[in-house]
Design an enzyme around this catalytic site. Structure first.
Site, PDB file in Angstrom:
ATOM      1  N   GLY A 115       0.811  -1.226   0.000  1.00 53.28           N
ATOM      2  CA  GLY A 115       0.000   0.000   0.000  1.00 53.28           C
ATOM      3  C   GLY A 115       0.835   1.263   0.000  1.00 53.28           C
ATOM      4  N   LYS A 138       3.880  12.682  -2.103  1.00 52.98           N
ATOM      5  CA  LYS A 138       4.785  11.603  -1.697  1.00 52.98           C
ATOM      6  C   LYS A 138       5.669  12.102  -0.558  1.00 52.98           C
ATOM      7  CE  LYS A 138       7.833   8.081  -3.623  1.00 52.98           C
ATOM      8  NZ  LYS A 138       8.323   7.455  -4.847  1.00 52.98           N
ATOM      9  N   ASP A 150       8.541   5.655   8.091  1.00 54.78           N
ATOM     10  CA  ASP A 150       8.022   6.835   8.790  1.00 54.78           C
ATOM     11  C   ASP A 150       7.024   7.632   7.955  1.00 54.78           C
ATOM     12  OD1 ASP A 150       9.682   7.899   6.889  1.00 54.78           O
ATOM     13  OD2 ASP A 150      11.103   8.803   8.294  1.00 54.78           O
ATOM     14  N   GLY A 151       6.884   7.276   6.668  1.00 56.10           N
ATOM     15  CA  GLY A 151       5.923   7.977   5.816  1.00 56.10           C
ATOM     16  C   GLY A 151       6.470   9.251   5.184  1.00 56.10           C
ATOM     17  N   ARG A 208       2.837  14.518  -7.187  1.00 58.46           N
ATOM     18  CA  ARG A 208       2.890  13.918  -8.517  1.00 58.46           C
ATOM     19  C   ARG A 208       1.485  13.668  -9.040  1.00 58.46           C
ATOM     20  NH1 ARG A 208       5.428   7.876  -7.280  1.00 58.46           N
ATOM     21  NH2 ARG A 208       3.750   7.183  -5.917  1.00 58.46           N
ATOM     22  N   ASP A 289       4.249  -4.125  -7.293  1.00 54.69           N
ATOM     23  CA  ASP A 289       3.617  -2.926  -6.727  1.00 54.69           C
ATOM     24  C   ASP A 289       4.154  -1.657  -7.392  1.00 54.69           C
ATOM     25  OD1 ASP A 289       5.891  -4.018  -5.122  1.00 54.69           O
ATOM     26  OD2 ASP A 289       5.819  -2.043  -4.195  1.00 54.69           O
TER      27      ASP A 289
HETATM   28  P1  AMP Z   1       9.116   1.183  -2.989  1.00 54.46           P
HETATM   29  O1  AMP Z   1      10.141   0.103  -3.076  1.00 54.46           O
HETATM   30  O2  AMP Z   1       9.660   2.560  -2.789  1.00 54.46           O
HETATM   31  O3  AMP Z   1       8.135   1.115  -4.082  1.00 54.46           O
HETATM   32  O4  AMP Z   1       8.321   0.912  -1.626  1.00 54.46           O
HETATM   33  C1  AMP Z   1       7.756  -0.328  -1.279  1.00 54.46           C
HETATM   34  C2  AMP Z   1       6.763  -0.113  -0.177  1.00 54.46           C
HETATM   35  O5  AMP Z   1       7.387   0.499   0.947  1.00 54.46           O
HETATM   36  C3  AMP Z   1       5.566   0.749  -0.547  1.00 54.46           C
HETATM   37  O6  AMP Z   1       4.441   0.234   0.107  1.00 54.46           O
HETATM   38  C4  AMP Z   1       5.979   2.096   0.014  1.00 54.46           C
HETATM   39  O7  AMP Z   1       4.871   2.913   0.282  1.00 54.46           O
HETATM   40  C5  AMP Z   1       6.697   1.696   1.296  1.00 54.46           C
HETATM   41  N1  AMP Z   1       7.661   2.709   1.751  1.00 54.46           N
HETATM   42  C6  AMP Z   1       8.830   3.079   1.175  1.00 54.46           C
HETATM   43  N2  AMP Z   1       9.435   4.044   1.884  1.00 54.46           N
HETATM   44  C7  AMP Z   1       8.643   4.313   2.947  1.00 54.46           C
HETATM   45  C8  AMP Z   1       8.708   5.217   4.058  1.00 54.46           C
HETATM   46  N3  AMP Z   1       9.724   6.057   4.238  1.00 54.46           N
HETATM   47  N4  AMP Z   1       7.674   5.200   4.925  1.00 54.46           N
HETATM   48  C9  AMP Z   1       6.656   4.364   4.782  1.00 54.46           C
HETATM   49  N5  AMP Z   1       6.529   3.492   3.782  1.00 54.46           N
HETATM   50  C10 AMP Z   1       7.504   3.465   2.864  1.00 54.46           C
HETATM   51 MG    MG Z   2       6.548   1.745  -4.826  1.00 58.23          MG
END
Ligand code: AMP
Ligand code: MG
Length: 544
Positions: A115, A138, A150-151, A208, A289
């Site tokens: 998610g 983002k 941490d979001g 974005r 994803d």
């Molecule tokens: P990504 O590899 O960047 O596509 O991220 C994979 C998953 O990790 C997705 O569900 C992202 O929303 C989550 N994610 C990546 N970085 C963070 C972050 N700093 N805080 C929370 N969720 C993250």
């Molecule tokens: Mg992603």
């Protein structure tokens, strides 16, 4: 005159006071009942309402005038207000901020619920051409999908995504777009190399835009939880809104509708892979994803651009061992991902695998036909012809490029410069392409021989066509400017010091990637020595 109405128009960009968002996704599909931002499973829903964390000191540092114009939003009139809205500090009218639920296969394994862990959508806005765009922030704080994260997002990764989405668009490659880039004033802690060395970095938020942020994994999660109604409703929503030409007039989709949709997505995905390979783009995290349901580039993480031509290259620090997502694997990984999606949408086909299997089997031909024509065009052949030995010529090129460290982007631009009307000998042709070599002094006689042999065969093959036309063809398909990691790093280094001039200059240069643009060669050259040792300028981690 600024408009005071709620409708945007080309003459009257709507001021932010009157900026109105729609809730198309959240109105059409069920979400979680009440807002929350602690990590939890959210079964039986497609989204969760989330309140962004207000920024301490929101500052607008960059925006895409093109996107602002297209959306009819006046970003410039009130930069302070823009920063508040596009950091989620002030919620605009009509917005019910939400995070999307999805799952995914990561590095080949089912990872369960993922998610939007740090992306919060504000809703949709209709552009001047009556197309709907979802606006997403983002890095605006935790959501139910944040897991251990941490979001938030840091400036360096936000600059990279901001610049690269627009660069991709101008290269003619389908992609999500950037609207604004803001600093939050918040400090964010990151362990860049996962070695316990924690650094405090500036928080930033990219706003974005995309016609949809739905991913392959959005379908996989409903299949995994056997939520077949949600699966069907999501498919119908996507077809109706994003593949509207396929939506039946009677509003009753059939297996045939779903097959056409899957076939269209498969074709778009195959073509996207050709485009990535054409310009040497390596996405680096092709988990399901991160695969767009629209067949466009989405989620710019530790991406990179080929410098030395090396088919096994990936910029991703965590993928150095397996190299699952390296340059040469991308087209087949996309197919692997399409298989995962096919498994997920099987219930739409009443569990009959035949239509999906038939469609999946078309992938390799679609990819190969397009790639043959595209790679032939890269060397100035307007029509790929296997009877003229084009397969062999191209195969030999790929091996020859590896004989010495050769810059992928520079090579094709230099090859175009060879003037065949002047009937150059192989030595002179070799001289023209030499600026693509990282170590010209170390070229062995064997390597030189390999290149000259290839150049000789190539010049015989292309000499039959018009030379000027060939150069034009090549320079329209081989960009001079791509967002090399070291170039992005130049913008980041300056931005981290509060200087956004490099970012601004690059954004302008990358709008015309196929033009010579004298004076900007500093962004076009092979990677300089300083960049070889710098984190971010060659290799990247997912820490962002
Ligand atoms: P990504 O590899 O960047 O596509 O991220 C994979 C998953 O990790 C997705 O569900 C992202 O929303 C989550 N994610 C990546 N970085 C963070 C972050 N700093 N805080 C929370 N969720 C993250
Ligand atoms: Mg992603």
């Amino acid at each position: 005159m600024k408009s005071t109405s709620l409708e945007n128009s080309p003459e009257n960009p709507v001021s932010l006071e009157n900026f109105l968002l729609k809730q198309l996704f959240t109105d059409a599909l069920p979400g979680e009942q009440s807002p929350s931002n602690y990590p939890h499973e959210v079964p039986d829903t497609l989204w969760s309402p989330v309140q962004p964390v207000p920024a301490v000191d929101p500052v607008l540092i960059a925006w895409s005038t093109e996107m602002a114009d297209l959306l009819g939003i006046d970003i410039e009139q009130n930069p302070r207000k823009s920063a508040q809205i596009f950091t989620g500090t002030k919620t605009p009218q009509g917005s019910i901020p939400y995070a999307m639920r999805y799952g995914g296969h990561q590095f080949g394994n089912w990872a369960g619920q993922l998610g939007d862990g740090r992306a919060i959508a504000l809703g949709e806005v209709t552009d001047l051409k009556q197309q709907n765009w979802t606006l997403q922030l983002k890095g605006a704080g935790p959501t139910p999908f944040s897991r251990q994260g941490d979001g938030f997002a840091v400036l360096r990764s936000s600059v990279r995504e901001y610049l690269c989405s627009e660069a991709m668009h101008h290269l003619g490659i389908p992609t999500t777009r950037s609207l604004t880039l803001c600093l939050t004033g918040n400090k964010v802690e990151r362990d860049i190399f996962y070695d316990g060395n924690i650094q405090t970095e500036a928080g930033a938020i990219l706003c974005r835009a995309a016609h949809s942020f739905v991913r392959f994994g959005s379908f996989e999660i409903h299949a995994a939880y056997k939520e077949h109604d949600h699966l069907k409703n999501l498919a119908n929503y996507i077809i109706k809104n994003n593949y509207s030409q396929l939506w039946p007039k009677d509003g009753k989709p059939t297996v045939d509708t779903y097959q056409r949709w899957f076939a269209e997505l498969l074709e778009r995905t195959a073509n996207l892979m050709v485009q990535w390979q054409r310009v040497g783009f390596v996405h680096a995290v092709m988990n399901t994803d991160n695969m767009s349901i629209l067949g466009q580039t989405i989620d710019y993480g530790p991406y990179g651009w080929l410098e030395e031509y090396d088919p096994k290259w990936t910029p991703s620090f965590i993928d150095q061992q397996g190299r699952r997502y390296c340059y040469e694997n991308q087209p087949q990984i996309a197919l692997w991902n399409l298989y995962r999606l096919a498994n997920a949408v099987l219930p739409l086909f009443n569990d009959d695998t035949q239509p999906l299997r038939e469609t999946l089997e078309t992938y390799n031909d679609i990819y190969t036909d397009n790639w043959n024509n595209t790679s032939a065009a890269k060397i100035g052949i307007d029509q790929f012809d296997s009877n003229r030995g084009d397969n062999e010529l191209l195969d030999k090129l790929w091996t020859t490029l590896q004989a010495t460290r050769t810059d992928f982007t520079v090579f094709f631009r230099s090859l175009a410069k060879i003037n065949l009307v002047e009937k150059p000998d192989t030595g002179s042709m070799f001289g023209t392409i030499s600026d693509a070599f990282y170590e010209p002094d170390k070229i062995t006689p064997e390597t030189r021989e390999q290149f000259t042999l290839w150049l000789d065969q190539w010049s015989q093959r292309v000499a039959i066509s018009d030379d000027e036309q060939r150069q034009t063809l090549m320079n329209h398909i081989n960009p001079k400017y791509v967002l090399r990691n070291y170039v992005a790093q130049m913008a980041i280094d300056a931005a981290e010091e509060g200087d956004y001039s490099v970012l601004e200059e690059l954004a302008v240069v990358l709008k015309k990637p196929y033009d010579e643009q004298p004076g900007f060669e500093k962004y076009a050259g092979p990677r300089p020595d300083w960049a070889t040792q710098r984190a971010g300028a060659t290799m990247l981690t997912c820490s962002s």
